[in-house]
Enzyme design. Structure first.
Site, PDB file in Angstrom:
ATOM      1  N   HIS A  23       0.884  -1.158   0.000  1.00 51.44           N
ATOM      2  CA  HIS A  23       0.000   0.000   0.000  1.00 51.44           C
ATOM      3  C   HIS A  23       0.929   1.218   0.000  1.00 51.44           C
ATOM      4  O   HIS A  23       2.076   1.119   0.474  1.00 51.44           O
ATOM      5  CB  HIS A  23      -0.874   0.024   1.251  1.00 51.44           C
ATOM      6  CG  HIS A  23      -1.800  -1.158   1.345  1.00 51.44           C
ATOM      7  ND1 HIS A  23      -1.844  -1.988   2.427  1.00 51.44           N
ATOM      8  CD2 HIS A  23      -2.711  -1.642   0.462  1.00 51.44           C
ATOM      9  CE1 HIS A  23      -2.736  -2.949   2.219  1.00 51.44           C
ATOM     10  NE2 HIS A  23      -3.278  -2.757   1.030  1.00 51.44           N
TER      11      HIS A  23
ATOM     12  N   ASP B  61       2.445   1.792   3.242  1.00 52.07           N
ATOM     13  CA  ASP B  61       3.430   0.795   3.699  1.00 52.07           C
ATOM     14  C   ASP B  61       4.823   1.284   3.313  1.00 52.07           C
ATOM     15  O   ASP B  61       5.805   1.016   4.010  1.00 52.07           O
ATOM     16  CB  ASP B  61       3.210  -0.571   3.014  1.00 52.07           C
ATOM     17  CG  ASP B  61       1.936  -1.265   3.481  1.00 52.07           C
ATOM     18  OD1 ASP B  61       1.612  -1.179   4.676  1.00 52.07           O
ATOM     19  OD2 ASP B  61       1.274  -1.893   2.631  1.00 52.07           O
TER      20      ASP B  61
HETATM   21  C1  XUL Z   1      -9.117  -6.637   0.331  1.00 52.50           C
HETATM   22  C2  XUL Z   1      -7.905  -7.089  -0.277  1.00 52.50           C
HETATM   23  C3  XUL Z   1      -6.745  -6.199  -0.084  1.00 52.50           C
HETATM   24  C4  XUL Z   1      -6.062  -5.833  -1.337  1.00 52.50           C
HETATM   25  C5  XUL Z   1      -4.885  -4.933  -1.146  1.00 52.50           C
HETATM   26  O1  XUL Z   1     -10.069  -7.586   0.437  1.00 52.50           O
HETATM   27  O2  XUL Z   1      -7.841  -8.162  -0.822  1.00 52.50           O
HETATM   28  O3  XUL Z   1      -5.810  -6.851   0.707  1.00 52.50           O
HETATM   29  O4  XUL Z   1      -5.628  -7.020  -1.896  1.00 52.50           O
HETATM   30  O5  XUL Z   1      -5.190  -3.845  -0.439  1.00 52.50           O
END
Ligand code: XUL
Ligand code: MN
Length: 365
Positions: free
Chosen positions: A69, A72
């Site tokens: 993210h 992150d």
């Molecule tokens: C949400 C999900 C997240 C995304 C990344 O359900 O899968 O982990 O993959 O933010």
């Protein structure tokens, strides 16, 4: 005659990815996959520890790709100047380089900020939509500074809790407009959409890969808009994950996967790959392997969550077990008797085919 038919079938089904060119799979996950065990009903049950220490675990566990993210990479990025953001990104890039790791993607975390309570790109508030676009541009800057070519859009809050609160037609137009603005902002970045049908919203606007691929084709640069398919998300939409992957692969639009599992229509479980449905997992591996997925450097991403009951610091068995299960299933795909399969398909004896698959998965002759 039968052999001729089998050969023709082999040509049709498997000639694009001969099994002899065996893919060397590369694996990835995000730091959130080494979780501290918090859930909506209780706090952390394991010690929190920094990302740097998580990065050091990747290679020894058999992983080389890191999914991020934006925050992150740069915690508190909202409070930092563009220069500070780039400086912090450079330190993470060095850290990754030291560990021999590749950043796979950066995803704008648009589901935490107060401005996205009622949606980000599809919010009814123009100011909040602008916030979402600005934050997304920052994520693109971070991705590029990491030498990473992709941004993932998990459109967490794009949807509604009650249908009447938003104009869904305008919302879809706004999503397309945002994708075009992103493509325009950076001429090389790829956008990988991760569909999910619900949670946290009641009804999400891009619930399946079909919706994502439609947006890709409608965009100003379809080649740079692709999909990331998560097993659990497909299952939550009542769909078969391997068919969803096959659809994206048929359109050359599968950029990455989040393999995991899901036991029925519940909260998003992020169970270990194959943990709920081994045959379903086999079919996902079969579809990926037959299409040669991974051959161009694509990662096998695992979006799995450690059980809350697991004890220790930095628990990782869910990751290594899911990775091993994937590789065991690759062997099952490669050792599956294609000639016999072709004969059963030719004879339209699907009862025999099903039983043969089940026995193969159980290691029985
Ligand atoms: C949400 C999900 C997240 C995304 C990344 O359900 O899968 O982990 O993959 O933010
Ligand atoms: Mn995911």
């Amino acid at each position: 005659m039968v052999n001729q038919v089998v050969e023709i079938f082999w040509e049709m089904c498997c000639s694009e990815a001969p099994m002899s060119q065996q893919t060397q799979y590369r694996f990835s996950f995000g730091p959130w996959n080494i979780s501290e065990g918090a859930d909506p009903f209780g706090p952390e049950v394991r010690a929190v520890f920094p990302h740097e220490e998580k990065f050091a675990l990747y290679r020894p566990l058999g992983f080389e790709g890191v999914q991020f993210h934006d925050d992150d990479v740069v915690p508190d990025l909202e409070t930092l100047s563009p220069d500070q953001v780039l400086k912090k990104t450079a330190t993470v890039k060095t850290m990754l380089g030291n560990q021999g790791l590749t950043p796979e993607f950066v995803a704008p975390r648009l589901w935490f900020p107060a401005q996205t309570v009622d949606g980000a790109y599809t919010s009814n508030s123009a100011a909040d939509r602008q916030y979402a676009l600005d934050r997304t541009r920052k994520s693109i800057d971070i991705a590029r500074a990491l030498d990473c070519k992709a941004v993932v859009l998990w459109l967490a809050r794009e949807g509604s809790y009650i249908r009447e609160s938003k104009n869904a037609r305008i919302a879809y137009q706004r999503l397309l407009e945002t994708i075009n603005q992103m493509l325009d902002y950076d001429k090389e970045i790829e956008i990988w959409i991760e569909p999910k049908p619900n949670e946290p919203t009641d009804q999400a606007y891009v619930p399946t890969i079909g919706h994502a691929v439609a947006l890709a084709y409608a965009s100003n640069d379809p080649k740079r808009v692709k999909g990331l398919i998560e097993t659990a998300h497909a299952l939550l939409a009542g769909l078969d994950a391997s068919d969803e992957m096959a659809f994206a692969l048929a359109h050359d639009k599968l950029a990455s996967v989040h393999l995991n599992d899901q036991n029925g229509l519940k909260y998003d479980q992020d169970k270990n790959f194959g943990g709920a449905n081994l045959r379903g997992a086999f079919n996902q591996v079969r579809v990926l392997e037959e299409a040669g997925f991974g051959g161009k450097g694509e990662f096998i991403g695992l979006d799995v969550k450690a059980m809350r009951t697991q004890q220790g610091r930095g628990v990782t068995a869910h990751l290594t077990n899911s990775r091993s299960l994937f590789l065991y299933l690759v062997e099952k795909v490669r050792s599956w008797d294609r000639i016999a399969e072709g004969q059963m398909i030719e004879a339209r004896d699907y009862e025999a085919l099903e039983f043969a698959i089940l026995k193969h998965l159980m290691g029985l002759k």
